[in-house]
Design a protein around this motif. Sequence first.
Motif, PDB file in Angstrom:
ATOM      1  N   HIS A  17      35.276  57.086  53.073  1.00 63.55           N
ATOM      2  CA  HIS A  17      35.532  55.669  52.809  1.00 63.55           C
ATOM      3  C   HIS A  17      34.496  55.115  51.833  1.00 63.55           C
ATOM      4  N   TYR A  18      35.002  54.558  50.745  1.00 61.67           N
ATOM      5  CA  TYR A  18      34.175  53.890  49.746  1.00 61.67           C
ATOM      6  C   TYR A  18      34.739  52.471  49.607  1.00 61.67           C
ATOM      7  N   PRO A  19      34.104  51.483  50.219  1.00 59.85           N
ATOM      8  CA  PRO A  19      34.696  50.140  50.243  1.00 59.85           C
ATOM      9  C   PRO A  19      35.058  49.598  48.870  1.00 59.85           C
ATOM     10  N   TRP A  20      34.256  49.881  47.862  1.00 62.16           N
ATOM     11  CA  TRP A  20      34.502  49.324  46.537  1.00 62.16           C
ATOM     12  C   TRP A  20      35.712  49.968  45.852  1.00 62.16           C
ATOM     13  N   LEU A  21      36.106  51.156  46.324  1.00 60.62           N
ATOM     14  CA  LEU A  21      37.276  51.832  45.771  1.00 60.62           C
ATOM     15  C   LEU A  21      38.525  51.656  46.641  1.00 60.62           C
ATOM     16  N   ALA A  22      38.373  51.017  47.789  1.00 59.13           N
ATOM     17  CA  ALA A  22      39.529  50.772  48.650  1.00 59.13           C
ATOM     18  C   ALA A  22      40.472  49.755  48.017  1.00 59.13           C
ATOM     19  N   ASN A  23      39.897  48.745  47.374  1.00 61.75           N
ATOM     20  CA  ASN A  23      40.696  47.724  46.691  1.00 61.75           C
ATOM     21  C   ASN A  23      39.980  47.339  45.404  1.00 61.75           C
ATOM     22  N   PRO A  24      39.920  48.248  44.451  1.00 67.14           N
ATOM     23  CA  PRO A  24      39.089  48.036  43.259  1.00 67.14           C
ATOM     24  C   PRO A  24      39.665  46.984  42.327  1.00 67.14           C
ATOM     25  N   GLY A  25      38.767  46.394  41.540  1.00 67.94           N
ATOM     26  CA  GLY A  25      39.181  45.397  40.564  1.00 67.94           C
ATOM     27  C   GLY A  25      38.379  45.525  39.282  1.00 67.94           C
ATOM     28  N   LYS A  26      38.526  44.542  38.405  1.00 69.63           N
ATOM     29  CA  LYS A  26      37.809  44.522  37.137  1.00 69.63           C
ATOM     30  C   LYS A  26      36.536  43.710  37.271  1.00 69.63           C
ATOM     31  N   SER A  27      35.518  44.119  36.545  1.00 65.97           N
ATOM     32  CA  SER A  27      34.265  43.366  36.493  1.00 65.97           C
ATOM     33  C   SER A  27      33.652  43.561  35.110  1.00 65.97           C
ATOM     34  N   PHE A  28      32.463  43.026  34.923  1.00 63.48           N
ATOM     35  CA  PHE A  28      31.804  43.136  33.625  1.00 63.48           C
ATOM     36  C   PHE A  28      31.471  44.578  33.259  1.00 63.48           C
ATOM     37  N   ARG A 125      20.245  41.162  41.428  1.00 62.05           N
ATOM     38  CA  ARG A 125      20.495  39.734  41.636  1.00 62.05           C
ATOM     39  C   ARG A 125      20.270  39.026  40.310  1.00 62.05           C
ATOM     40  N   HIS A 126      21.121  38.041  40.023  1.00 59.91           N
ATOM     41  CA  HIS A 126      21.086  37.362  38.723  1.00 59.91           C
ATOM     42  C   HIS A 126      21.335  35.875  38.929  1.00 59.91           C
ATOM     43  N   SER A 127      20.821  35.052  38.021  1.00 57.05           N
ATOM     44  CA  SER A 127      21.048  33.607  38.119  1.00 57.05           C
ATOM     45  C   SER A 127      22.517  33.251  37.954  1.00 57.05           C
ATOM     46  N   ASP A 128      23.276  34.100  37.271  1.00 58.07           N
ATOM     47  CA  ASP A 128      24.719  33.952  37.151  1.00 58.07           C
ATOM     48  C   ASP A 128      25.359  34.855  38.194  1.00 58.07           C
ATOM     49  N   SER A 129      26.024  34.270  39.181  1.00 56.45           N
ATOM     50  CA  SER A 129      26.559  35.047  40.297  1.00 56.45           C
ATOM     51  C   SER A 129      27.570  36.103  39.858  1.00 56.45           C
ATOM     52  N   LEU A 130      28.115  35.965  38.649  1.00 56.64           N
ATOM     53  CA  LEU A 130      29.040  36.973  38.128  1.00 56.64           C
ATOM     54  C   LEU A 130      28.410  38.354  38.141  1.00 56.64           C
ATOM     55  N   TYR A 131      27.095  38.418  37.955  1.00 52.56           N
ATOM     56  CA  TYR A 131      26.408  39.694  37.803  1.00 52.56           C
ATOM     57  C   TYR A 131      25.764  40.198  39.090  1.00 52.56           C
ATOM     58  N   ASN A 132      25.939  39.478  40.186  1.00 49.23           N
ATOM     59  CA  ASN A 132      25.325  39.914  41.435  1.00 49.23           C
ATOM     60  C   ASN A 132      26.025  41.143  42.011  1.00 49.23           C
ATOM     61  N   TYR A 133      25.220  42.112  42.417  1.00 49.99           N
ATOM     62  CA  TYR A 133      25.726  43.255  43.168  1.00 49.99           C
ATOM     63  C   TYR A 133      25.541  43.045  44.665  1.00 49.99           C
TER      64      TYR A 133
END
Length: 298
Positions: A17-28, A125-133
């Motif tokens: 089980h890889y949670p990020w690949l269970a329902n993957p999407g697009k990101s930066f 962690r980034h000031s822009d939440s778009l880039y937060n892991y």
Amino acid sequence: MRVVDSHVHFWDLSAHHYPWLANPGKSFVGDARDLKHDYLPTDLIEDAADIELLKVVHVEANYDPANPVGETRWLQSLADTRRGGRDFPNAIVAAADLSQSNAQAVLEGHMAYANTRGIRQILNRHSDSLYNYVQQDYLQDGVWRRNFGLLARYGLSFDLQLYPSQMADAAALAREHPDTLLILNHAGMFVDRDSVEGYRAWRDGLRLLASCENVVVKISGLAMFDHGWTVESLRPYVLETIDAFGVERAMFASNFPVDRLFGTYSALWHAYAAIVAGASAEERDALFRANAQRCYRI
């Protein structure tokens, strides 16, 4: 070309089980939907084409967080099976949440397997939440920092994945733990490429980390921020990173199959070779093979 690849990921979606690949999407960093397929040592060998893979370091692949040792157990079984005539991975960088009370037990679980060499816990962690892991700043967490001290007890390195804005805190951590080797991932993940301030933060952060003798760097993952990369577009980031750390503390790596979204394995390694074509034979050996072997004890 003969290489030691110090940053690859394997996964078997039918068995784990890889949670990020269970329902993957697009990101930066690209479209993870294109990664929703098994990727095993035989696949890496096929992708390598004309690149001779001598040894491989596996870095945790965001496996089931409820069972981090399960990934190490599986990876060790791959190495012991010698599929395709190779004992990949030769080294395992395992996952552990150092903010949890069971951190020591998890580290001891990983240590039961011969190829375990280090730990990675993503910190971005980034000031822009778009880039937060991740959802919290582990570098400011007291429990996390105390458990980080356990790594030296077990002789484990730490793969450091963060952004330039976090490098000052990481340098302080490195100085607090001089007996732990920190391996900066992906050349410091320079994501703020649209401003002079962003460039300076990355450049100065690299040099601050490089001032710590127990920090080295992997030049990898550049395609995540440069999807249409060329040799010339990669060149300044590669050379700036080597200039900061020196040839003796830098190593090339592929970040496959993630960077497979943006080019072939062979093209990537030949791009690295073109960028450092003027280096001596000893320097090229360090960047492509020797430093990775030393840092991961393989």
